[in-house]
Design a protein around this motif. Structure first.
Motif, PDB file in Angstrom:
ATOM      1  N   ALA A   1     -43.632 -78.528  -9.075  1.00  0.00           N
ATOM      2  CA  ALA A   1     -43.384 -78.285  -7.650  1.00  0.00           C
ATOM      3  C   ALA A   1     -41.941 -77.840  -7.415  1.00  0.00           C
ATOM      4  O   ALA A   1     -41.681 -76.956  -6.588  1.00  0.00           O
ATOM      5  CB  ALA A   1     -43.691 -79.545  -6.848  1.00  0.00           C
ATOM      6  N   GLN A   2     -41.000 -78.436  -8.141  1.00  0.00           N
ATOM      7  CA  GLN A   2     -39.604 -78.016  -8.021  1.00  0.00           C
ATOM      8  C   GLN A   2     -39.441 -76.540  -8.383  1.00  0.00           C
ATOM      9  O   GLN A   2     -38.756 -75.787  -7.684  1.00  0.00           O
ATOM     10  CB  GLN A   2     -38.723 -78.860  -8.939  1.00  0.00           C
ATOM     11  CG  GLN A   2     -38.561 -80.307  -8.553  1.00  0.00           C
ATOM     12  CD  GLN A   2     -37.646 -81.027  -9.524  1.00  0.00           C
ATOM     13  OE1 GLN A   2     -36.518 -80.597  -9.783  1.00  0.00           O
ATOM     14  NE2 GLN A   2     -38.124 -82.122 -10.097  1.00  0.00           N
ATOM     15  N   LEU A   3     -40.062 -76.130  -9.475  1.00  0.00           N
ATOM     16  CA  LEU A   3     -39.954 -74.740  -9.913  1.00  0.00           C
ATOM     17  C   LEU A   3     -40.656 -73.799  -8.944  1.00  0.00           C
ATOM     18  O   LEU A   3     -40.193 -72.689  -8.684  1.00  0.00           O
ATOM     19  CB  LEU A   3     -40.528 -74.591 -11.324  1.00  0.00           C
ATOM     20  CG  LEU A   3     -39.709 -75.264 -12.431  1.00  0.00           C
ATOM     21  CD1 LEU A   3     -40.471 -75.236 -13.752  1.00  0.00           C
ATOM     22  CD2 LEU A   3     -38.358 -74.578 -12.598  1.00  0.00           C
ATOM     23  N   ALA A   4     -41.794 -74.234  -8.397  1.00  0.00           N
ATOM     24  CA  ALA A   4     -42.522 -73.385  -7.445  1.00  0.00           C
ATOM     25  C   ALA A   4     -41.689 -73.126  -6.198  1.00  0.00           C
ATOM     26  O   ALA A   4     -41.732 -72.034  -5.614  1.00  0.00           O
ATOM     27  CB  ALA A   4     -43.848 -74.046  -7.069  1.00  0.00           C
ATOM     28  N   ASN A   5     -40.902 -74.115  -5.789  1.00  0.00           N
ATOM     29  CA  ASN A   5     -40.073 -73.951  -4.593  1.00  0.00           C
ATOM     30  C   ASN A   5     -38.922 -72.971  -4.800  1.00  0.00           C
ATOM     31  O   ASN A   5     -38.300 -72.527  -3.837  1.00  0.00           O
ATOM     32  CB  ASN A   5     -39.515 -75.307  -4.157  1.00  0.00           C
ATOM     33  CG  ASN A   5     -40.586 -76.215  -3.589  1.00  0.00           C
ATOM     34  OD1 ASN A   5     -41.599 -75.742  -3.084  1.00  0.00           O
ATOM     35  ND2 ASN A   5     -40.376 -77.523  -3.672  1.00  0.00           N
ATOM     36  N   LEU A   6     -38.638 -72.638  -6.057  1.00  0.00           N
ATOM     37  CA  LEU A   6     -37.534 -71.716  -6.351  1.00  0.00           C
ATOM     38  C   LEU A   6     -37.936 -70.254  -6.211  1.00  0.00           C
ATOM     39  O   LEU A   6     -37.100 -69.366  -6.277  1.00  0.00           O
ATOM     40  CB  LEU A   6     -37.022 -71.965  -7.787  1.00  0.00           C
ATOM     41  CG  LEU A   6     -36.415 -73.334  -8.064  1.00  0.00           C
ATOM     42  CD1 LEU A   6     -36.040 -73.456  -9.536  1.00  0.00           C
ATOM     43  CD2 LEU A   6     -35.185 -73.552  -7.191  1.00  0.00           C
ATOM     44  N   ARG A   7     -39.227 -69.982  -6.042  1.00  0.00           N
ATOM     45  CA  ARG A   7     -39.725 -68.597  -5.970  1.00  0.00           C
ATOM     46  C   ARG A   7     -39.278 -67.803  -7.195  1.00  0.00           C
ATOM     47  O   ARG A   7     -38.550 -66.806  -7.103  1.00  0.00           O
ATOM     48  CB  ARG A   7     -39.274 -67.920  -4.685  1.00  0.00           C
ATOM     49  CG  ARG A   7     -39.812 -68.581  -3.429  1.00  0.00           C
ATOM     50  CD  ARG A   7     -39.399 -67.837  -2.162  1.00  0.00           C
ATOM     51  NE  ARG A   7     -39.916 -68.478  -0.969  1.00  0.00           N
ATOM     52  CZ  ARG A   7     -39.694 -68.055   0.274  1.00  0.00           C
ATOM     53  NH1 ARG A   7     -38.951 -66.970   0.457  1.00  0.00           N
ATOM     54  NH2 ARG A   7     -40.195 -68.690   1.301  1.00  0.00           N
ATOM     55  N   LEU A   8     -39.708 -68.267  -8.334  1.00  0.00           N
ATOM     56  CA  LEU A   8     -39.328 -67.645  -9.597  1.00  0.00           C
ATOM     57  C   LEU A   8     -39.837 -66.217  -9.687  1.00  0.00           C
ATOM     58  O   LEU A   8     -40.813 -65.857  -9.024  1.00  0.00           O
ATOM     59  CB  LEU A   8     -39.899 -68.465 -10.762  1.00  0.00           C
ATOM     60  CG  LEU A   8     -39.386 -69.900 -10.896  1.00  0.00           C
ATOM     61  CD1 LEU A   8     -40.218 -70.658 -11.913  1.00  0.00           C
ATOM     62  CD2 LEU A   8     -37.926 -69.900 -11.302  1.00  0.00           C
ATOM     63  N   PRO A   9     -39.204 -65.364 -10.514  1.00  0.00           N
ATOM     64  CA  PRO A   9     -39.737 -64.020 -10.746  1.00  0.00           C
ATOM     65  C   PRO A   9     -41.180 -64.098 -11.248  1.00  0.00           C
ATOM     66  O   PRO A   9     -41.594 -65.102 -11.861  1.00  0.00           O
ATOM     67  CB  PRO A   9     -38.802 -63.465 -11.835  1.00  0.00           C
ATOM     68  CG  PRO A   9     -37.546 -64.255 -11.699  1.00  0.00           C
ATOM     69  CD  PRO A   9     -37.958 -65.625 -11.264  1.00  0.00           C
ATOM     70  N   LEU A  10     -41.932 -63.044 -11.026  1.00  0.00           N
ATOM     71  CA  LEU A  10     -43.355 -63.062 -11.348  1.00  0.00           C
ATOM     72  C   LEU A  10     -43.629 -63.312 -12.822  1.00  0.00           C
ATOM     73  O   LEU A  10     -44.671 -63.864 -13.180  1.00  0.00           O
ATOM     74  CB  LEU A  10     -44.001 -61.729 -10.925  1.00  0.00           C
ATOM     75  CG  LEU A  10     -44.059 -61.466  -9.414  1.00  0.00           C
ATOM     76  CD1 LEU A  10     -44.662 -60.091  -9.154  1.00  0.00           C
ATOM     77  CD2 LEU A  10     -44.874 -62.545  -8.713  1.00  0.00           C
ATOM     78  N   GLN A  11     -42.694 -62.922 -13.688  1.00  0.00           N
ATOM     79  CA  GLN A  11     -42.952 -63.073 -15.121  1.00  0.00           C
ATOM     80  C   GLN A  11     -42.676 -64.484 -15.626  1.00  0.00           C
ATOM     81  O   GLN A  11     -42.901 -64.777 -16.800  1.00  0.00           O
ATOM     82  CB  GLN A  11     -42.137 -62.054 -15.928  1.00  0.00           C
ATOM     83  CG  GLN A  11     -40.655 -62.347 -16.075  1.00  0.00           C
ATOM     84  CD  GLN A  11     -39.842 -61.777 -14.929  1.00  0.00           C
ATOM     85  OE1 GLN A  11     -40.368 -61.461 -13.870  1.00  0.00           O
ATOM     86  NE2 GLN A  11     -38.543 -61.635 -15.142  1.00  0.00           N
ATOM     87  N   ILE A  12     -42.191 -65.362 -14.762  1.00  0.00           N
ATOM     88  CA  ILE A  12     -41.919 -66.742 -15.152  1.00  0.00           C
ATOM     89  C   ILE A  12     -42.925 -67.650 -14.464  1.00  0.00           C
ATOM     90  O   ILE A  12     -43.014 -67.682 -13.238  1.00  0.00           O
ATOM     91  CB  ILE A  12     -40.479 -67.143 -14.797  1.00  0.00           C
ATOM     92  CG1 ILE A  12     -39.482 -66.249 -15.543  1.00  0.00           C
ATOM     93  CG2 ILE A  12     -40.232 -68.606 -15.132  1.00  0.00           C
ATOM     94  CD1 ILE A  12     -38.030 -66.566 -15.263  1.00  0.00           C
ATOM     95  N   VAL A  13     -43.684 -68.378 -15.267  1.00  0.00           N
ATOM     96  CA  VAL A  13     -44.783 -69.199 -14.753  1.00  0.00           C
ATOM     97  C   VAL A  13     -44.627 -70.626 -15.256  1.00  0.00           C
ATOM     98  O   VAL A  13     -44.314 -70.846 -16.432  1.00  0.00           O
ATOM     99  CB  VAL A  13     -46.145 -68.633 -15.205  1.00  0.00           C
ATOM    100  CG1 VAL A  13     -47.290 -69.505 -14.701  1.00  0.00           C
ATOM    101  CG2 VAL A  13     -46.320 -67.200 -14.728  1.00  0.00           C
TER     102      VAL A  13
END
Length: 447
Positions: free
Chosen positions: A294-306
């Motif tokens: 959830a922390q990572l999802a809130n960062l709006r990561l680039p599309l290639q990072i999942v």
């Protein structure tokens, strides 16, 4: 028919030019600060198009700098060096190439040989202002301009032998003053319909490069610990050997700290650094893992990072637990499912055949739930059994539950790493830039 562009150094055409498109390799040398679109000229062009007028009515001077890039020799030399095209290197390559071809270039008249006795002399001549000019235009007449004609031929040979345009550019810049302006004018490509005034060629080149690296380069997998990486890698080798080589796992030789904090930190670092490879961050399917995802999802990561959590398993729906209130049986999917759960419930049983319980730990505020895990000695025993089952020397075929676990993990990684669709066309394609960017913008697709 096509449209032409050329690059100018100090107002003089350089032997770096092309037709209908500009290569991505060249566009990667420019940035937003170098880019300019003339709003005034764009307005005139739009008025002509809306009124049905003819572009031929415009004065000749108008066909310049509608869309262009401008920077300095010094700036480009620094960027070229960082991309592997230093001045020293390209000059050495050119000299070595001509020396290797000495039987060919020594055939002309004696005066040519007197002017250019070796490869170094040719390279030095090509990098002068007159040498650049000789390679930029139409072939000079050999009878009246033998030296210029010879240099024109040499530029052509170099462009054919070292066909990355950055080579010719780096060589052209090698003797120019650092403050001299370098200009790339793309007006003709806009007027010819190869680009639109809303296009941003250098950004689109970077997007294509990112898509290519992301789709064609290795997939970087980040895990919570060394055993997770080992089991994931082995699962791929056993269940999906045809794609196992596509995935690369971070090296744990230096024993970096493990856990969810490590995964979050490394993933954020790769996003901040602009890593273009696909990155899959694998977290446990427990309370801490869900919180980290959830922390990572809130960062709006680039599309290639999942970021993904390990999948649910059916035998975790009713699993024995230990806690302050005593023994219990609960659904621990999303609360305690670590890598040890992935290879079947047989791996989770003690010598008496009973499932090894997980113990409730601290409360995680952000997830509003408790975390559970195996006691350390149980965790170590289970990992040893998994290692033995996955060992290259283990009996074949794999036990059914272990094979299912390998397939489960391989499917998770492959699904997470599958990139978005991309247009199979480079900047060299006859397709317009707008079509390459969004071919279905005006097309209704059924299904």
């Amino acid at each position: 028919m096509g449209s032409w562009w050329n690059l100018e150094i100090g107002g003089q055409a350089a032997p770096v030019w092309g037709k209908s498109y500009v290569s991505d390799e060249l566009m990667l040398l420019f940035n937003d600060g170098n880019f300019h679109v003339s709003a005034a000229k764009l307005s005139v062009l739009e008025d002509i198009e809306s009124s049905g007028g003819e572009q031929d009515d415009l004065p000749e001077s108008w066909y310049e700098n509608l869309m262009c890039y401008s920077t300095t020799v010094g700036a480009l030399r620094q960027r070229l060096q960082l991309q592997g095209f230093s001045t020293e290197w390209v000059r050495r390559l050119a000299t070595a190439y001509f020396d290797e071809q000495d039987e060919e270039w020594q055939k002309p008249e004696k005066e040519i040989l007197a002017w250019f006795p070796n490869g170094a002399a040719i390279t030095a001549a090509l990098t002068t202002r007159s040498g650049r000019k000789a390679g930029a235009g139409s072939p000079p007449d050999r009878r009246t301009h033998p030296k210029e004609s010879f240099l024109h031929e040499k530029w052509g040979e170099l462009r054919e032998a070292f066909d990355d345009p950055r080579f010719a550019l780096a060589l052209s810049l090698s003797n120019a003053r650092s403050t001299t302006e370098v200009r790339l004018d793309l007006t003709d490509l806009v007027m010819g319909g190869w680009l639109t005034a809303s296009d941003n060629p250098h950004r689109e080149a970077r997007l294509r490069m990112a898509a290519a690296v992301g789709a064609d380069g290795p997939v970087i997998v980040i895990t919570e610990g060394v055993s997770d990486a080992r089991h994931l890698q082995r699962s791929l080798e056993l269940s999906a050997p045809e794609v196992a080589h596509v995935f690369t796992f971070l090296d744990f030789e230096f024993r970096p700290p493990g856990g969810t904090d490590r995964v979050v930190s490394l993933t954020k670092g790769m996003a901040a650094a602009g890593v273009m490879n696909r990155v899959v961050a694998v977290l446990d399917n427990d309370t801490a893992g869900r919180d980290a995802k959830a922390q990572l999802a809130n960062l709006r990561l680039p599309l290639q990072i999942v970021a993904v959590c390990l999948p649910d398993v059916p035998y975790a729906d009713n699993y024995p637990t230990l806690g302050p209130a005593g023994d219990g049986v609960e659904n621990v999917n999303g609360r305690a499912v670590s890598m040890e759960f992935m290879f079947g419930d047989d791996m989770l049983r003690d010598k008496a055949g009973a499932l090894v319980p997980v113990r409730w730990q601290g409360f995680i505020d952000r997830a509003a739930d408790y975390q559970a895990r195996f006691d350390s000695h149980h965790k170590s025993d289970i990992n040893d059994r998994i290692d033995a089952a996955l060992s290259p020397t283990a009996r074949s075929p794999l036990p059914g539950q272990v094979a299912e676990g390998c397939a489960r993990l391989a499917a998770m990684l492959i699904g997470a790493a599958t990139p978005a669709t991309r247009m199979p066309a480079s900047e060299q394609s006859v397709l317009t830039a707008a079509w390459r960017r969004d071919p279905f913008a005006d097309i209704q697709i059924d299904g």
